[in-house]
Design an enzyme around this catalytic site. Structure first.
Site, PDB file in Angstrom:
ATOM      1  N   GLU A   1      -1.448 -12.783   4.587  1.00  0.00           N
ATOM      2  CA  GLU A   1      -2.759 -12.160   4.749  1.00  0.00           C
ATOM      3  C   GLU A   1      -3.108 -11.389   3.479  1.00  0.00           C
ATOM      4  OE1 GLU A   1      -4.820 -12.606   7.136  1.00  0.00           O
ATOM      5  OE2 GLU A   1      -3.519 -13.665   8.545  1.00  0.00           O
TER       6      GLU A   1
ATOM      7  N   GLY B   1      -0.629  -8.025   2.137  1.00  0.00           N
ATOM      8  CA  GLY B   1      -0.550  -7.294   0.872  1.00  0.00           C
ATOM      9  C   GLY B   1      -1.266  -8.021  -0.250  1.00  0.00           C
ATOM     10  N   SER B   2      -0.709  -7.898  -1.450  1.00  0.00           N
ATOM     11  CA  SER B   2      -1.343  -8.442  -2.649  1.00  0.00           C
ATOM     12  C   SER B   2      -0.806  -9.819  -2.987  1.00  0.00           C
ATOM     13  CB  SER B   2      -1.098  -7.503  -3.837  1.00  0.00           C
ATOM     14  OG  SER B   2       0.281  -7.483  -4.172  1.00  0.00           O
TER      15      SER B   2
ATOM     16  N   CYS C   1      -9.121  -5.218   2.788  1.00  0.00           N
ATOM     17  CA  CYS C   1      -9.298  -6.619   2.406  1.00  0.00           C
ATOM     18  C   CYS C   1     -10.617  -7.182   2.914  1.00  0.00           C
ATOM     19  CB  CYS C   1      -8.132  -7.456   2.926  1.00  0.00           C
ATOM     20  SG  CYS C   1      -7.909  -7.388   4.722  1.00  0.00           S
TER      21      CYS C   1
END
Length: 511
Positions: free
Chosen positions: A240, A218-219, A278
């Site tokens: 990640e 995620g962020s 991403c």
């Protein structure tokens, strides 16, 4: 008048108090229910069945059946959540997962096997092996942009390693989360693998529980929350993230090379979840003398690849929700950024669709060049010399991947040696994600930990050292009382100077 005001305030305060108490009660009940679920998982793990190879193989084969038998349900959910074309869904999620599962089934026995470790002659008679052990009960928190891929890819590793698992899919892709929950409950062992749906409150409650591993995609802001929660229980985490992944584009001379490079760039930007990935290309670095040629090639290839009306043909996915659409619109509407648009720029808020957009030299201090874009906006930054890209990249946070399209071997070497990123890919893009033999993960602000293939197995397991010794040989100088003679034996022993040990013991070598 004052009495009425006081009574009104009292009523308001009372309602607030009741509301807070009800919220607290709901939160407590949710936490208790989640604890019951996790307790059941821990019981399944403690029973030992998740460690059995037969159990692991059955779950992996069941996942293949799930993907093959429910391909239409998965594609429909991805179209509902993200507007993805069914072929894009198969290319980016269903197909890679089936490939990963077959790879895991082929390698599982070898991965599970212990490997021999060498011990020094001084330990004779002895032997040692490194035995992979599952971590226990693990939590996987996935993101919305590839709701099946980034949920099931780590799940494959967790299963291969023999763990019990809770998967928390993103609530921002609700159709996909619902399909995941229903299918995993039907196809996999429901007492050892669970999907728990919900929003922020559910995620917060899950993080309060004790886990043996947390795997988060995620962020960065949410990653900090995850790490803070994990620190309370000293829980290991894999993070990640992403970052601004650049593409360095050299002045390719061959028309064939240019054509292929342009296709690969566009597919890795607009063609992969509309840039909401991403690993998608965030921006391009190119020499000023080549920029006009590059822009014309990109314009022509964009029209050819995605068509006149990509919204209707689903050749470009839509933006996930209103919030992210507004975020991208605000990036694009900065005056100096808007002035740099050379292609596209159309915004359809009703359908959450943004046209493939190319920009040339937006100011480096604008949002489009300081934030991860995560959308179909492609800035091109010009440089005097392509070698200047090295210093440019070194001045920025470490990205998940650096792409470079060049035949310049010197530039390739410098990019490999002088920059830092999760990976470097020359003359292509995205392919590193699909290779089971390569680790996928970031460095620095793009994350830490790695997975895919055997690396996923390693991420969800640890190697336990098992040492065996006999009683035949024992070195008396290991034990007190101490004297200088024993010290000399230790000095020889730690240098593995076995001849020296013998000579000291025979009195033929003195300190």
């Amino acid at each position: 008048m004052f009495a009425c005001t006081f009574q009104s305030r009292e009523t308001s305060d009372g309602r607030t108090l009741v509301h807070d108490l009800m919220k607290l009660a709901r939160s407590y009940l949710l936490l208790q229910n989640l604890q019951v679920e996790v307790t059941q998982l821990r019981e399944a793990f403690d029973s030992g069945r998740t460690k059995e190879e037969s159990w692991r193989r059955l779950q992996l084969k069941s996942l293949i059946s799930l993907l093959e038998e429910k391909e239409d349900d998965i594609s429909q959910a991805l179209k509902q959540d993200l507007g993805k074309h069914p072929i894009e869904s198969y290319r980016d999620e269903i197909g890679p997962l089936i490939k990963s599962l077959n790879y895991a089934l082929n390698g599982l026995k070898k991965w599970m096997s212990g490997r021999k470790a060498d011990l020094p002659l001084a330990a004779f008679p002895s032997s040692a092996v490194l035995v992979p052990e599952p971590l226990g009960v693990v939590l996987i928190i996935s993101s919305w942009n590839f709701p099946f891929g980034v949920s099931l890819e780590p799940l494959i590793g967790a299963i291969c390693a023999g763990n019990a698992v809770v998967l928390k899919p993103s609530e921002l892709a609700p159709a996909s989360a619902s399909v995941l929950a229903n299918l995993i409950h039907t196809y996999l062992d429901p007492k050892a693998i669970k999907v728990i749906q919900g929003g922020v409150s559910v995620g917060e409650q899950l993080l309060q529980l004790k886990w043996d591993k947390i795997f988060f995609t995620g962020s960065a802001p949410v990653a900090r929350i995850v790490m803070t929660a994990a620190a309370k229980n000293l829980t290991p985490v894999t993070i990640e993230l992403g970052g601004k992944c650049p593409a360095v584009v050299d002045s390719l001379s061959s028309s064939w090379d240019k054509t292929i490079a342009i296709k690969r760039i566009l597919a890795a930007k607009f063609g992969i979840c509309a840039g909401q990935a991403c690993i998608s290309i965030d921006y391009i670095l190119v020499e000023k003398k080549f920029v006009s040629t590059l822009v014309e090639l990109l314009k022509a290839a964009t029209l050819s690849m995605f068509g006149v009306n990509p919204k209707e043909t689903n050749s470009i996915a839509r933006i996930i929700n209103k919030y992210h659409f507004t975020r991208l619109k605000n990036l694009l509407n900065e005056p100096s950024t808007k002035a740099s648009i050379v292609y596209g720029g159309l915004l359809d808020e009703d359908n959450l669709f943004i046209e493939a957009t190319i920009l040339v030299d937006p100011p480096l201090e604008t949002g489009v060049m300081t934030e991860e874009i995560f959308g179909p906006l492609l800035p091109i930054i010009t440089l005097e010399n392509i070698e200047d890209s090295i210093m440019f990249l070194k001045s920025k946070p470490k990205p998940l991947v650096i792409y470079a399209f060049t035949h310049n071997e010197g530039l390739k070497k410098r990019l490999s040696l002088e920059t830092s990123s999760g990976s470097v890919v020359f003359n292509d893009a995205i392919v590193q994600y699909a290779a089971d033999s390569l680790p996928f993960g970031g460095v620095g602000e793009s994350g830490f930990g790695r997975y895919h293939g055997k690396f996923s197995f390693d991420e969800f397991s640890y190697e336990k050292a098992v040492v065996r010794r006999g009683y035949l040989v024992d070195f008396w100088f290991r034990y007190p009382p101490w004297n200088n003679h024993k010290l000399q034996l230790f000095k020889s022993a730690y240098r593995f100077d076995y001849l020296g040990i013998v000579l000291i013991m025979l009195g033929l070598k003195k300190s």
